[in-house]
Write a protein that holds these residues in place. Structure first.
Motif, mmCIF file in Angstrom:
data_model
loop_
_atom_site.group_PDB
_atom_site.id
_atom_site.type_symbol
_atom_site.label_atom_id
_atom_site.label_comp_id
_atom_site.label_asym_id
_atom_site.label_seq_id
_atom_site.Cartn_x
_atom_site.Cartn_y
_atom_site.Cartn_z
ATOM 1 N N ALA A 184 0.869 -1.197 -0.021
ATOM 2 C CA ALA A 184 0.150 0.046 -0.070
ATOM 3 C C ALA A 184 0.896 1.034 -0.059
ATOM 4 C CB ALA A 184 -0.926 0.009 1.271
ATOM 5 N N ALA A 185 1.909 1.102 0.823
ATOM 6 C CA ALA A 185 2.948 2.374 0.715
ATOM 7 C C ALA A 185 3.456 2.620 -0.533
ATOM 8 C CB ALA A 185 4.138 2.201 1.765
ATOM 9 N N ARG A 212 10.043 0.248 9.516
ATOM 10 C CA ARG A 212 10.623 -0.569 10.456
ATOM 11 C C ARG A 212 11.707 -1.246 9.825
ATOM 12 N NH1 ARG A 212 7.386 -5.327 13.087
ATOM 13 N NH2 ARG A 212 7.085 -5.666 11.013
ATOM 14 N N TRP A 269 13.961 4.196 11.099
ATOM 15 C CA TRP A 269 12.870 3.913 11.922
ATOM 16 C C TRP A 269 12.789 4.986 13.030
ATOM 17 C CZ3 TRP A 269 7.987 2.847 11.426
ATOM 18 C CH2 TRP A 269 7.383 2.288 12.254
ATOM 19 N N ALA A 283 1.037 4.116 6.272
ATOM 20 C CA ALA A 283 0.696 3.236 5.335
ATOM 21 C C ALA A 283 1.133 1.848 5.860
ATOM 22 C CB ALA A 283 1.321 3.605 4.060
ATOM 23 N N LEU A 305 -0.327 -0.636 11.610
ATOM 24 C CA LEU A 305 -0.418 -0.189 12.709
ATOM 25 C C LEU A 305 -1.605 0.430 13.201
ATOM 26 C CD1 LEU A 305 3.319 0.223 13.463
ATOM 27 C CD2 LEU A 305 2.103 -1.625 14.278
ATOM 28 N N VAL A 312 -5.536 2.969 7.308
ATOM 29 C CA VAL A 312 -6.145 2.145 8.046
ATOM 30 C C VAL A 312 -7.586 2.581 8.055
ATOM 31 C CG1 VAL A 312 -6.466 0.980 10.172
ATOM 32 C CG2 VAL A 312 -4.299 0.833 9.057
ATOM 33 N N TYR A 313 -8.604 1.745 7.968
ATOM 34 C CA TYR A 313 -9.909 2.094 7.931
ATOM 35 C C TYR A 313 -10.882 1.473 8.940
ATOM 36 C CZ TYR A 313 -10.613 -1.209 4.532
ATOM 37 O OH TYR A 313 -10.877 -2.529 3.916
ATOM 38 N N MET A 322 -10.212 5.930 0.540
ATOM 39 C CA MET A 322 -9.270 5.523 -0.462
ATOM 40 C C MET A 322 -9.977 4.010 -0.834
ATOM 41 S SD MET A 322 -5.218 4.309 0.112
ATOM 42 C CE MET A 322 -4.334 3.151 -0.679
ATOM 43 N N LEU A 323 -10.360 3.461 0.138
ATOM 44 C CA LEU A 323 -10.967 2.251 -0.308
ATOM 45 C C LEU A 323 -12.187 2.401 -1.363
ATOM 46 C CD1 LEU A 323 -11.556 -1.067 0.350
ATOM 47 C CD2 LEU A 323 -13.346 -0.225 1.665
HETATM 48 P P1 NAP Z 1 2.284 -5.073 3.937
HETATM 49 O O1 NAP Z 1 2.363 -5.231 2.414
HETATM 50 O O2 NAP Z 1 1.878 -6.179 4.624
HETATM 51 O O3 NAP Z 1 2.925 -3.957 4.573
HETATM 52 C C1 NAP Z 1 2.828 -3.897 6.137
HETATM 53 C C2 NAP Z 1 3.561 -2.676 6.570
HETATM 54 O O4 NAP Z 1 3.324 -2.234 7.756
HETATM 55 C C3 NAP Z 1 5.160 -2.568 6.368
HETATM 56 O O5 NAP Z 1 5.661 -1.368 6.217
HETATM 57 C C4 NAP Z 1 5.475 -3.257 7.806
HETATM 58 O O6 NAP Z 1 6.857 -2.976 8.465
HETATM 59 C C5 NAP Z 1 4.567 -2.162 8.621
HETATM 60 N N1 NAP Z 1 4.423 -2.860 9.958
HETATM 61 C C6 NAP Z 1 3.453 -3.993 10.383
HETATM 62 N N2 NAP Z 1 3.654 -4.174 11.489
HETATM 63 C C7 NAP Z 1 4.505 -3.533 12.063
HETATM 64 C C8 NAP Z 1 4.859 -3.087 13.577
HETATM 65 N N3 NAP Z 1 4.643 -4.021 14.480
HETATM 66 N N4 NAP Z 1 5.991 -2.146 13.648
HETATM 67 C C9 NAP Z 1 6.387 -1.241 12.512
HETATM 68 N N5 NAP Z 1 5.722 -1.634 11.320
HETATM 69 C C10 NAP Z 1 4.990 -2.501 11.123
HETATM 70 O O7 NAP Z 1 0.331 -4.403 3.961
HETATM 71 P P2 NAP Z 1 -0.243 -3.576 2.800
HETATM 72 O O8 NAP Z 1 -0.964 -4.267 1.909
HETATM 73 O O9 NAP Z 1 0.891 -2.382 2.643
HETATM 74 O O10 NAP Z 1 -1.218 -2.852 3.966
HETATM 75 C C11 NAP Z 1 -0.767 -2.066 4.951
HETATM 76 C C12 NAP Z 1 -2.152 -1.718 5.619
HETATM 77 O O11 NAP Z 1 -2.985 -0.568 4.769
HETATM 78 C C13 NAP Z 1 -3.139 -2.703 5.863
HETATM 79 O O12 NAP Z 1 -3.583 -2.225 7.303
HETATM 80 C C14 NAP Z 1 -4.384 -2.504 5.059
HETATM 81 O O13 NAP Z 1 -5.566 -2.826 5.364
HETATM 82 C C15 NAP Z 1 -4.312 -0.976 4.634
HETATM 83 N N6 NAP Z 1 -4.760 -0.737 3.350
HETATM 84 C C16 NAP Z 1 -5.929 0.183 3.011
HETATM 85 C C17 NAP Z 1 -6.120 0.494 1.695
HETATM 86 C C18 NAP Z 1 -7.530 1.317 1.771
HETATM 87 O O14 NAP Z 1 -7.900 1.429 0.715
HETATM 88 N N7 NAP Z 1 -7.614 2.035 2.736
HETATM 89 C C19 NAP Z 1 -5.560 -0.041 0.634
HETATM 90 C C20 NAP Z 1 -4.505 -0.857 0.983
HETATM 91 C C21 NAP Z 1 -4.270 -1.400 2.115
HETATM 92 P P3 NAP Z 1 7.819 -3.848 7.779
HETATM 93 O O15 NAP Z 1 8.294 -3.767 6.359
HETATM 94 O O16 NAP Z 1 8.947 -3.590 8.884
HETATM 95 O O17 NAP Z 1 7.316 -5.239 8.070
#
Ligand code: NAP
Length: 278
Positions: free
Chosen positions: A137-138, A158, A179, A195, A198, A223-224, A248-249
């Motif tokens: 997502a980031a 992180r 971080w 993004a 957390l 996060v929503y 965003m969703l």
């Molecule tokens: P992802 O690829 O698994 O990435 C997760 C991210 O969170 C990484 O940067 C990870 O860091 C970090 N993270 C997780 N646990 C952590 C912790 N304990 N401490 C520090 N950093 C931590 O997931 P993603 O697909 O990018 O999604 C991320 C979030 O965005 C989810 O909650 C998802 O529901 C939300 N999202 C929302 C939308 C929307 O439409 N609003 C769209 C997409 C995603 P590391 O690299 O260090 O593991």
């Protein structure tokens, strides 16, 4: 609404898909526009993923959204992938027609539309943005901020190598910080985006000292669930403008719906309430 033999069909493919809000979201628009069509959940195991896509095209489906864990596999499965998908290495929307699969990624579109609607005063080109996180997502967030001509994008994750990979893959004015520096990264920022996952229900909150964040900065959490994350609550309490992640969703779903069903749908307050009431 009863479907005719010519009903337009689409769905969301993933494993699992029962938590996806997309059927409710697209179902609302189908009903609202009285469209002869349906949008269904499609749970498919990994070994059958590509075959399922081809079969859906054969069955006359107009297309699908793709969710975890298949966004990368979808990129490989498509006959044609638009720049938005190639750049992120992931496809979240597929349009089917004449047996061909055309993929793109609408997450960046959804992110930026949400920001522009939620904070119409935000001047992208005026100040740096800080993005916490470097996952899938980031990447979409950073790419959208590059396109919006944000002058400096500070990425903090992180696991630093993942942030370095984002900078290398996407180019643009991306600066990676460690971080422990995330609090200081906020100085002079015009936008802060969480993004990471957390702050999500069941996850710990994002620990981030907001003292250096200018009061003029907008704060967005992608996060929503919950809608108001601990980060947004803290930012709101100190007086920053906050934008939640639900938009965003909702906005990322628009291009797919328009391509499959032929109508440009709107994101309204009623739609937000309907999706949240699930
Ligand atoms: P992802 O690829 O698994 O990435 C997760 C991210 O969170 C990484 O940067 C990870 O860091 C970090 N993270 C997780 N646990 C952590 C912790 N304990 N401490 C520090 N950093 C931590 O997931 P993603 O697909 O990018 O999604 C991320 C979030 O965005 C989810 O909650 C998802 O529901 C939300 N999202 C929302 C939308 C929307 O439409 N609003 C769209 C997409 C995603 P590391 O690299 O260090 O593991």
């Amino acid at each position: 609404m009863t479907l005719s033999g010519r009903a337009k069909l689409a769905g969301v493919i993933g494993w699992p898909v029962e938590h996806s809000r997309s059927p409710r979201l697209h179902g609302y628009w189908l009903q609202h526009h009285q469209i002869d069509g349906a949008y269904v959940p499609l749970p498919v195991r990994s070994e059958a993923f590509e075959r399922a896509l081809r079969s859906l095209a054969d069955l006359g489906f107009r297309g699908v959204n793709v969710t975890v864990p298949y966004k990368e596999a979808a990129l490989a499965a498509c006959d044609e992938v638009e720049e938005s998908g190639r750049r992120l290495g992931a496809v979240n929307t597929i349009v089917m027609g004449n047996g061909q699969l055309r993929g793109f990624n609408s997450d960046g579109f959804g992110f930026i539309e949400n920001l522009r609607r939620g904070g119409p005063g935000w001047q992208a080109k005026e100040a740096p943005a800080v993005v916490i996180g470097a996952g899938g997502a980031a990447r979409a967030v950073v790419a959208a901020l590059i396109d919006a001509e944000v002058p400096e994008i500070r990425v903090v994750n992180r696991t630093r190598p993942r942030a370095d990979a984002v900078a290398k893959d996407l180019g643009g004015p991306v600066r990676v910080l460690d971080w422990p520096q995330r609090g200081r990264a906020l100085s002079e920022a015009g936008l802060l985006v969480n993004a990471t996952s957390l702050g999500m229900t069941g996850q710990p909150p994002l620990e981030l000292d907001l003292a250096d964040l200018p009061m003029t900065a907008m704060v967005n959490d992608i996060v929503y669930a919950p809608l108001e994350t601990p980060l947004l609550a803290r930012a709101r309490a100190r007086g920053n403008l906050v934008v939640d992640g639900l938009g965003m969703l909702l906005h990322q779903a628009r291009p797919g719906f328009a391509a499959w069903f032929g109508i440009e749908p709107e994101v309204t307050a009623e739609l937000r309430r309907f999706v949240l009431a699930d």
